[in-house]
Design a protein around this motif. Structure first.
Motif, PDB file in Angstrom:
ATOM      1  N   ARG A  42       0.410   0.926   1.137  1.00 48.02           N
ATOM      2  CA  ARG A  42       0.679   1.590  -0.148  1.00 48.02           C
ATOM      3  C   ARG A  42      -0.611   1.732  -0.957  1.00 48.02           C
ATOM      4  NH1 ARG A  42       6.087   0.942  -2.205  1.00 48.02           N
ATOM      5  NH2 ARG A  42       6.353   2.489  -3.839  1.00 48.02           N
ATOM      6  N   THR A  44      -1.899   3.515  -5.021  1.00 50.41           N
ATOM      7  CA  THR A  44      -1.494   4.159  -6.268  1.00 50.41           C
ATOM      8  C   THR A  44      -2.733   4.433  -7.113  1.00 50.41           C
ATOM      9  OG1 THR A  44       0.562   2.871  -6.250  1.00 50.41           O
ATOM     10  CG2 THR A  44      -0.029   3.954  -8.319  1.00 50.41           C
ATOM     11  N   ASP A  53       1.730   7.713  -6.282  1.00 47.08           N
ATOM     12  CA  ASP A  53       1.949   6.506  -5.488  1.00 47.08           C
ATOM     13  C   ASP A  53       2.384   6.961  -4.106  1.00 47.08           C
ATOM     14  OD1 ASP A  53       2.667   3.524  -5.083  1.00 47.08           O
ATOM     15  OD2 ASP A  53       4.555   4.547  -4.644  1.00 47.08           O
ATOM     16  N   HIS A  55       3.386   5.568  -0.187  1.00 42.98           N
ATOM     17  CA  HIS A  55       3.668   4.430   0.678  1.00 42.98           C
ATOM     18  C   HIS A  55       4.056   4.954   2.059  1.00 42.98           C
ATOM     19  CE1 HIS A  55       7.502   5.517  -1.248  1.00 42.98           C
ATOM     20  NE2 HIS A  55       8.089   5.084  -0.150  1.00 42.98           N
ATOM     21  N   LEU A 100       5.405   4.758 -12.866  1.00 40.21           N
ATOM     22  CA  LEU A 100       4.090   4.220 -12.539  1.00 40.21           C
ATOM     23  C   LEU A 100       3.499   3.405 -13.683  1.00 40.21           C
ATOM     24  CD1 LEU A 100       2.450   7.238 -10.634  1.00 40.21           C
ATOM     25  CD2 LEU A 100       3.686   5.262  -9.699  1.00 40.21           C
TER      26      LEU A 100
END
Length: 325
Positions: A42, A44, A53, A55, A100
């Protein structure tokens, strides 16, 4: 595939999340303050204008390509997944607990119901008037929501585009229909294109049974991510070619290699480079040579045989989305 996450915190790369007719784009300036975080699988990045973001999941299939774009070319890599379905009507989802930024997590998230199998195109707001307008048309398709579009422009809520792989948030205002997209993160929502029911542009080589969940637009060797011309940076071209070799179509890679060898060894193009099979690859190679090796001794002879076609516009446009959007 964790190496793909390095593009998240590269300010020279752009990202897009969306479907054909509804697209969110994340761009940032090289010197723009940004909060970047990495975790296993992941990554961000968040700025004052937006964030993304990403993943990676086990079912992600990376697919890379390059093609003509405006007066230059674009190069991209899509993270493709199996479609999981999406809402086709406006639906309130409640507080955005996974926003976020922590201060945004009590604002209300509303899915606009664009009907794409790879996307939730949402807005996030605390504005009572906008929430009332959205609740009044809840359960209807966006195309039947009447004046909601103008209410969205007036209120300028955050846009939150989500897939199974990525969340892209945009905090900049929504321009009016006659206005230009702002610099940096922004969104496109075009009902006439959504009506086609496609998940991506026809020129994107997405594998059958897959849909793009996020796309990284690789740093361009002669253009900034917003389309501005920059001094040539050959190392960017090398990096992009490495990505194309690893995640691109093997047939396209073979064609690129064959044309490159011919350009290096022949003062004029062999007839096969001008056939329908190779013409697009040859044009790309010549554009790249013109901008990265303008003094190449074979370039004039090749261009006499294959004059540059008149460009259909797009000079100075961001390289982060299909020109149709």
């Amino acid at each position: 595939m964790d190496d793909l996450l390095a593009w998240v915190d590269d300010p020279d790369a752009g990202w897009s999340v969306g479907t054909y007719g509804a697209l969110a784009e994340f761009l940032r300036d090289p010197d723009e303050p940004a909060d970047v975080h990495h975790a296993p699988g992941r990554a961000t990045v968040v700025t004052d204008r937006g964030g993304i973001d990403v993943h990676l999941t086990d079912d992600v299939v990376p697919v890379a390509w390059e093609r003509r774009a405006g007066d230059a070319w674009s190069q991209a890599l899509a993270l493709c997944v199996v479609p999981t379905g999406g809402r086709s009507v406006i639906t309130e989802l409640g507080p955005d607990a996974t926003a976020l930024r922590a201060p945004d997590r009590d604002a209300v998230l509303v899915d606009l119901g664009v009907g794409a199998p790879n996307l939730e195109a949402c807005v996030r707001t605390r504005d009572p008037a906008l929430l009332a307008a959205l609740r009044a048309v809840e359960g209807r398709p966006l195309a039947e929501a009447g004046s909601v579009a103008s209410a969205l422009v007036d209120a300028g809520p955050h846009r939150v585009f989500r897939t199974s792989v990525a969340r892209l948030e945009v905090y900049t205002p929504i321009p009016p229909p006659t206005g230009a997209s702002p610099d940096g993160p922004h969104t496109h929502l075009l009902p006439r294109l959504l009506a086609h029911g496609r998940t991506h542009a026809a020129t994107d080589p997405i594998p059958p049974g897959r849909v793009p969940a996020a796309t990284v637009h690789l740093p361009h060797p002669t253009r900034a991510v917003d389309g501005r011309r920059i001094p040539p940076r050959p190392e960017r071209h090398r990096r992009a070619q490495e990505v194309l070799a690893r995640y691109g179509d093997p047939a396209a890679a073979s064609a690129r290699a064959a044309v490159a060898e011919a350009l290096a060894t022949s003062a004029v193009p062999p007839d096969w480079t001008l056939t329908r099979t190779f013409r697009t690859t040859t044009e790309l190679a010549l554009r790249q040579c013109e901008e990265l090796e303008p003094d190449h001794p074979h370039l004039p002879g090749w261009r006499r045989a294959l004059p540059r076609e008149r460009d259909g516009g797009g000079a100075g446009e961001p390289l982060t989305h299909d020109p149709a959007q």
